[in-house]
Design a protein around this motif. Sequence first.
Motif, PDB file in Angstrom:
ATOM      1  N   GLY A   1       0.749  -0.709   0.059  1.00 42.95           N
ATOM      2  CA  GLY A   1      -0.611   0.319   0.022  1.00 42.95           C
ATOM      3  C   GLY A   1       1.156   0.670   0.408  1.00 42.95           C
ATOM      4  N   SER A   2       0.446   2.367  -0.021  1.00 38.75           N
ATOM      5  CA  SER A   2       0.782   3.488  -0.631  1.00 38.75           C
ATOM      6  C   SER A   2       0.360   4.317   0.007  1.00 38.75           C
ATOM      7  CB  SER A   2       1.261   3.853  -1.756  1.00 38.75           C
ATOM      8  OG  SER A   2       0.799   3.605  -2.789  1.00 38.75           O
TER       9      SER A   2
ATOM     10  N   GLY B   1      -2.888   4.199  -2.734  1.00 36.48           N
ATOM     11  CA  GLY B   1      -2.728   3.003  -4.234  1.00 36.48           C
ATOM     12  C   GLY B   1      -2.251   1.937  -3.092  1.00 36.48           C
ATOM     13  N   LEU B   2      -2.497   1.303  -4.224  1.00 37.88           N
ATOM     14  CA  LEU B   2      -1.932  -0.392  -3.644  1.00 37.88           C
ATOM     15  C   LEU B   2      -1.037  -0.742  -5.206  1.00 37.88           C
ATOM     16  CD1 LEU B   2      -5.824  -1.695  -3.156  1.00 37.88           C
ATOM     17  CD2 LEU B   2      -4.067  -1.473  -1.286  1.00 37.88           C
ATOM     18  N   SER B   3      -0.863  -2.203  -4.416  1.00 41.82           N
ATOM     19  CA  SER B   3       0.661  -2.776  -4.798  1.00 41.82           C
ATOM     20  C   SER B   3      -0.125  -4.096  -5.089  1.00 41.82           C
ATOM     21  CB  SER B   3       1.645  -2.145  -5.214  1.00 41.82           C
ATOM     22  OG  SER B   3       2.350  -2.954  -3.699  1.00 41.82           O
ATOM     23  N   TYR B   4       0.179  -5.603  -6.054  1.00 35.67           N
ATOM     24  CA  TYR B   4      -0.186  -6.408  -6.295  1.00 35.67           C
ATOM     25  C   TYR B   4       0.964  -7.736  -6.237  1.00 35.67           C
ATOM     26  CZ  TYR B   4      -0.983 -11.484  -6.143  1.00 35.67           C
ATOM     27  OH  TYR B   4      -1.162 -12.900  -5.821  1.00 35.67           O
ATOM     28  N   GLY B   5       2.145  -7.929  -6.047  1.00 35.97           N
ATOM     29  CA  GLY B   5       3.219  -9.059  -6.461  1.00 35.97           C
ATOM     30  C   GLY B   5       3.895  -9.398  -5.996  1.00 35.97           C
ATOM     31  N   PHE B   6       5.574  -9.465  -6.269  1.00 31.49           N
ATOM     32  CA  PHE B   6       6.099  -9.038  -4.668  1.00 31.49           C
ATOM     33  C   PHE B   6       6.959  -7.956  -4.437  1.00 31.49           C
ATOM     34  CE2 PHE B   6      11.111  -9.832  -3.931  1.00 31.49           C
ATOM     35  CZ  PHE B   6      11.206 -10.403  -2.859  1.00 31.49           C
ATOM     36  N   THR B   7       6.863  -7.537  -2.986  1.00 30.63           N
ATOM     37  CA  THR B   7       6.636  -6.618  -2.632  1.00 30.63           C
ATOM     38  C   THR B   7       7.410  -6.590  -1.395  1.00 30.63           C
ATOM     39  OG1 THR B   7       5.484  -5.340  -4.113  1.00 30.63           O
ATOM     40  CG2 THR B   7       5.909  -4.160  -2.222  1.00 30.63           C
ATOM     41  N   PHE B   8       8.400  -6.257  -0.702  1.00 33.80           N
ATOM     42  CA  PHE B   8       9.003  -6.723   0.429  1.00 33.80           C
ATOM     43  C   PHE B   8       9.409  -5.505   1.308  1.00 33.80           C
ATOM     44  CE2 PHE B   8      11.773  -7.662   3.789  1.00 33.80           C
ATOM     45  CZ  PHE B   8      11.059  -8.313   5.138  1.00 33.80           C
TER      46      PHE B   8
ATOM     47  N   VAL C   1      -6.902   7.580 -11.888  1.00 35.80           N
ATOM     48  CA  VAL C   1      -5.878   6.284 -11.552  1.00 35.80           C
ATOM     49  C   VAL C   1      -4.850   6.432 -12.693  1.00 35.80           C
ATOM     50  CG1 VAL C   1      -5.667   3.892 -11.062  1.00 35.80           C
ATOM     51  CG2 VAL C   1      -7.978   5.647 -10.155  1.00 35.80           C
ATOM     52  N   TYR C   2      -3.790   6.207 -12.020  1.00 36.23           N
ATOM     53  CA  TYR C   2      -2.398   5.846 -12.333  1.00 36.23           C
ATOM     54  C   TYR C   2      -2.404   4.610 -12.407  1.00 36.23           C
ATOM     55  CZ  TYR C   2      -2.544  10.627 -13.318  1.00 36.23           C
ATOM     56  OH  TYR C   2      -2.334  12.359 -13.379  1.00 36.23           O
ATOM     57  N   ALA C   3      -1.498   3.545 -13.444  1.00 37.19           N
ATOM     58  CA  ALA C   3      -1.672   2.367 -13.476  1.00 37.19           C
ATOM     59  C   ALA C   3       0.024   2.027 -13.892  1.00 37.19           C
ATOM     60  CB  ALA C   3      -2.324   1.601 -14.522  1.00 37.19           C
ATOM     61  N   GLN C   4       0.630   1.633 -13.478  1.00 43.51           N
ATOM     62  CA  GLN C   4       2.061   0.920 -13.358  1.00 43.51           C
ATOM     63  C   GLN C   4       2.247  -0.076 -13.220  1.00 43.51           C
ATOM     64  OE1 GLN C   4       4.878   3.444 -11.195  1.00 43.51           O
ATOM     65  NE2 GLN C   4       6.687   2.522 -11.622  1.00 43.51           N
TER      66      GLN C   4
ATOM     67  N   GLY D   1      -1.728   0.354  -8.716  1.00 39.31           N
ATOM     68  CA  GLY D   1      -2.198   1.757  -9.291  1.00 39.31           C
ATOM     69  C   GLY D   1      -1.716   2.751  -8.209  1.00 39.31           C
ATOM     70  N   LEU D   2      -1.379   3.451  -9.029  1.00 35.35           N
ATOM     71  CA  LEU D   2      -1.356   5.394  -7.591  1.00 35.35           C
ATOM     72  C   LEU D   2      -2.688   6.263  -8.037  1.00 35.35           C
ATOM     73  CD1 LEU D   2       0.191   7.295  -5.922  1.00 35.35           C
ATOM     74  CD2 LEU D   2       1.046   7.515  -8.246  1.00 35.35           C
ATOM     75  N   ALA D   3      -3.424   6.067  -7.073  1.00 35.13           N
ATOM     76  CA  ALA D   3      -4.204   7.093  -7.294  1.00 35.13           C
ATOM     77  C   ALA D   3      -4.206   8.389  -6.571  1.00 35.13           C
ATOM     78  CB  ALA D   3      -5.827   6.538  -6.630  1.00 35.13           C
ATOM     79  N   LEU D   4      -4.531   9.891  -7.730  1.00 35.54           N
ATOM     80  CA  LEU D   4      -4.283  10.893  -6.738  1.00 35.54           C
ATOM     81  C   LEU D   4      -5.582  12.309  -7.485  1.00 35.54           C
ATOM     82  CD1 LEU D   4      -1.258  12.381  -9.082  1.00 35.54           C
ATOM     83  CD2 LEU D   4      -1.408  11.845  -7.035  1.00 35.54           C
TER      84      LEU D   4
END
Length: 144
Positions: A44-45, A64-71, A94-97, A138-141
């Motif tokens: 999360g961000s 924002g939220l992310s899914y995958g390998f994050t640590f 929403v800005y996706a990356q 995804g980043l939401a502004l």
Amino acid sequence: MKILSLLRVGLLALAALVGGMSMANAADGTVKIRIFKAGFVFGGSAGEGVLTFQGRQYPLAVGGLSYGFTFGASETRFHGKVRNIKRASDISGVYAQGGAGAALVKGAQVVVLTNQNGAVLELTGEQTGAIVSLDLSGLALSLK
């Protein structure tokens, strides 16, 4: 047949003129954003920022939220430009990356993102903290 061709050319010229006029009204602004990110698989961000557009400053909320390998956890301070906006609210969205990155203490970041309104963020910044990621995010502004 000749009349249809002339009509078609005229319509294309009119469409190009109208499209050019709508782009001519678009302007650029500057952005400063501070984002905190943390996660383990799911991430999360959250953060805040400021848009400077046509001589005014607009406070921004970032999430924002992310899914995958994050640590890990990090803080990133971005600054740069937002292009192709007609009004301040065009930055909202929403800005996706998808991407990969790592930072241990300090690392540089460069990002170019687009939202559904056509706003283009061109950001550079510095990331601090200890984080490794290979994720979709995804980043939401939004304007505060």
